[in-house]
Design a protein around this motif. Sequence first.
Motif, PDB file in Angstrom:
ATOM      1  N   ILE A  13      -7.765   7.575  -9.205  1.00 18.61           N
ATOM      2  CA  ILE A  13      -7.431   6.169  -8.971  1.00 18.61           C
ATOM      3  C   ILE A  13      -8.741   5.419  -8.772  1.00 18.61           C
ATOM      4  N   THR A  14      -9.056   4.535  -9.719  1.00 18.46           N
ATOM      5  CA  THR A  14     -10.273   3.738  -9.632  1.00 18.46           C
ATOM      6  C   THR A  14      -9.940   2.441  -8.921  1.00 18.46           C
ATOM      7  N   LEU A  15     -10.632   2.228  -7.813  1.00 17.47           N
ATOM      8  CA  LEU A  15     -10.406   1.065  -6.954  1.00 17.47           C
ATOM      9  C   LEU A  15     -11.614   0.146  -7.001  1.00 17.47           C
ATOM     10  N   GLN A  16     -11.452  -1.068  -6.525  1.00 12.31           N
ATOM     11  CA  GLN A  16     -12.585  -1.977  -6.408  1.00 12.31           C
ATOM     12  C   GLN A  16     -13.600  -1.441  -5.398  1.00 12.31           C
ATOM     13  N   THR A  17     -13.125  -0.603  -4.487  1.00 11.46           N
ATOM     14  CA  THR A  17     -13.968  -0.075  -3.417  1.00 11.46           C
ATOM     15  C   THR A  17     -14.407   1.367  -3.634  1.00 11.46           C
ATOM     16  N   GLY A  18     -14.085   1.959  -4.788  1.00  6.95           N
ATOM     17  CA  GLY A  18     -14.477   3.339  -5.053  1.00  6.95           C
ATOM     18  C   GLY A  18     -13.440   4.065  -5.879  1.00  6.95           C
ATOM     19  N   GLN A  19     -13.338   5.377  -5.657  1.00  7.86           N
ATOM     20  CA  GLN A  19     -12.380   6.183  -6.412  1.00  7.86           C
ATOM     21  C   GLN A  19     -11.757   7.218  -5.497  1.00  7.86           C
ATOM     22  N   VAL A  20     -10.473   7.495  -5.730  1.00  2.00           N
ATOM     23  CA  VAL A  20      -9.741   8.509  -4.972  1.00  2.00           C
ATOM     24  C   VAL A  20      -9.093   9.440  -5.976  1.00  2.00           C
ATOM     25  N   THR A  21      -9.188  10.743  -5.732  1.00  2.00           N
ATOM     26  CA  THR A  21      -8.485  11.721  -6.556  1.00  2.00           C
ATOM     27  C   THR A  21      -7.275  12.189  -5.769  1.00  2.00           C
ATOM     28  N   ALA A  22      -6.101  11.998  -6.370  1.00  2.00           N
ATOM     29  CA  ALA A  22      -4.839  12.329  -5.710  1.00  2.00           C
ATOM     30  C   ALA A  22      -4.200  13.539  -6.382  1.00  2.00           C
ATOM     31  N   MET A  23      -3.564  14.373  -5.583  1.00  4.35           N
ATOM     32  CA  MET A  23      -2.891  15.565  -6.101  1.00  4.35           C
ATOM     33  C   MET A  23      -1.439  15.218  -6.427  1.00  4.35           C
ATOM     34  N   HIS A  24      -1.295  14.403  -7.445  1.00  2.00           N
ATOM     35  CA  HIS A  24       0.021  13.966  -7.911  1.00  2.00           C
ATOM     36  C   HIS A  24      -0.026  13.836  -9.415  1.00  2.00           C
TER      37      HIS A  24
ATOM     38  N   ALA B 211      -4.861   9.617   1.690  1.00  2.00           N
ATOM     39  CA  ALA B 211      -5.650   8.386   1.570  1.00  2.00           C
ATOM     40  C   ALA B 211      -4.718   7.196   1.371  1.00  2.00           C
ATOM     41  N   ARG B 212      -5.045   6.108   2.043  1.00  2.00           N
ATOM     42  CA  ARG B 212      -4.294   4.860   1.894  1.00  2.00           C
ATOM     43  C   ARG B 212      -4.827   4.122   0.666  1.00  2.00           C
ATOM     44  N   ILE B 213      -3.919   3.726  -0.201  1.00  2.00           N
ATOM     45  CA  ILE B 213      -4.270   2.997  -1.417  1.00  2.00           C
ATOM     46  C   ILE B 213      -3.668   1.601  -1.335  1.00  2.00           C
TER      47      ILE B 213
ATOM     48  N   ASP C 287      -6.064  -3.341  -4.742  1.00  2.00           N
ATOM     49  CA  ASP C 287      -7.413  -2.805  -4.924  1.00  2.00           C
ATOM     50  C   ASP C 287      -7.530  -1.927  -6.172  1.00  2.00           C
ATOM     51  N   ILE C 288      -6.395  -1.536  -6.760  1.00  2.00           N
ATOM     52  CA  ILE C 288      -6.404  -0.636  -7.916  1.00  2.00           C
ATOM     53  C   ILE C 288      -6.881  -1.369  -9.166  1.00  2.00           C
ATOM     54  N   ILE C 289      -7.831  -0.759  -9.874  1.00  2.00           N
ATOM     55  CA  ILE C 289      -8.268  -1.278 -11.175  1.00  2.00           C
ATOM     56  C   ILE C 289      -7.490  -0.546 -12.270  1.00  2.00           C
ATOM     57  N   PHE C 290      -7.557   0.787 -12.268  1.00  2.00           N
ATOM     58  CA  PHE C 290      -6.760   1.592 -13.196  1.00  2.00           C
ATOM     59  C   PHE C 290      -6.623   2.995 -12.648  1.00  2.00           C
TER      60      PHE C 290
ATOM     61  N   PHE D 158       0.849  -1.195   0.000  1.00  2.00           N
ATOM     62  CA  PHE D 158       0.000   0.000   0.000  1.00  2.00           C
ATOM     63  C   PHE D 158       0.879   1.236   0.000  1.00  2.00           C
ATOM     64  N   PHE D 159       0.266   2.378  -0.262  1.00  2.00           N
ATOM     65  CA  PHE D 159       0.961   3.656  -0.163  1.00  2.00           C
ATOM     66  C   PHE D 159      -0.099   4.722   0.130  1.00  2.00           C
ATOM     67  N   PHE D 160       0.343   5.916   0.467  1.00  2.00           N
ATOM     68  CA  PHE D 160      -0.565   7.023   0.753  1.00  2.00           C
ATOM     69  C   PHE D 160      -0.435   8.093  -0.327  1.00  2.00           C
ATOM     70  N   VAL D 161      -1.561   8.719  -0.659  1.00  2.00           N
ATOM     71  CA  VAL D 161      -1.552   9.838  -1.610  1.00  2.00           C
ATOM     72  C   VAL D 161      -2.203  11.047  -0.956  1.00  2.00           C
ATOM     73  N   HIS D 162      -1.749  12.219  -1.383  1.00  2.00           N
ATOM     74  CA  HIS D 162      -2.319  13.477  -0.923  1.00  2.00           C
ATOM     75  C   HIS D 162      -3.584  13.721  -1.721  1.00  2.00           C
ATOM     76  N   THR D 163      -4.713  13.880  -1.043  1.00  2.00           N
ATOM     77  CA  THR D 163      -6.002  14.059  -1.730  1.00  2.00           C
ATOM     78  C   THR D 163      -6.293  15.541  -1.959  1.00  2.00           C
ATOM     79  N   GLU D 164      -7.403  15.799  -2.635  1.00  2.00           N
ATOM     80  CA  GLU D 164      -7.828  17.177  -2.901  1.00  2.00           C
ATOM     81  C   GLU D 164      -8.204  17.919  -1.624  1.00  2.00           C
ATOM     82  N   THR D 165      -8.583  17.176  -0.592  1.00  2.00           N
ATOM     83  CA  THR D 165      -8.962  17.791   0.671  1.00  2.00           C
ATOM     84  C   THR D 165      -7.702  18.127   1.468  1.00  2.00           C
ATOM     85  N   ARG D 166      -7.555  19.367   1.839  1.00  2.00           N
ATOM     86  CA  ARG D 166      -6.351  19.844   2.525  1.00  2.00           C
ATOM     87  C   ARG D 166      -6.025  19.004   3.767  1.00  2.00           C
ATOM     88  N   GLY D 167      -4.803  18.518   3.798  1.00  2.00           N
ATOM     89  CA  GLY D 167      -4.319  17.774   4.952  1.00  2.00           C
ATOM     90  C   GLY D 167      -4.756  16.312   5.010  1.00  2.00           C
ATOM     91  N   ILE D 168      -5.479  15.839   4.022  1.00  2.00           N
ATOM     92  CA  ILE D 168      -5.968  14.460   4.037  1.00  2.00           C
ATOM     93  C   ILE D 168      -5.122  13.597   3.102  1.00  2.00           C
TER      94      ILE D 168
END
Length: 125
Positions: A47-58, A28-30, A34-37, A16-26
Amino acid sequence: KKILPVPVSKKSDPGFFFVHTETRGIFARIEISDIIFMESDDNLVNITLQTGQVTAMHQLSEVYAWLPATQFSRVHRSYIVNLAMVDQIDHGRVLMKNGARISIGRKYKEPFLTDLRHITVSGRS
């Protein structure tokens, strides 16, 4: 802009790894499994996951550096796919297990097919 360092050793990769999300200071563990694409959107990565989607500021290349090379392949300038989540390849498109269809870019076709040869049953020519 936060930049993730490239892991020094794949042996210490925790899966796993962590990404900086659009929400300041948050952050998310990826879970890698779980990653699809992943899709690039300027300086964001969806990042589209089997459990949802995360938008990372990278940038896509920053996140790609954290992924196991044998499990993920870049198929387009804007897309990276988890080979374990590919359901079908047909006429220049990759069909993912979640139903998403991703075009294979000309520049990425040969490297993608090379990645597939490592996990493709062969026998007939």
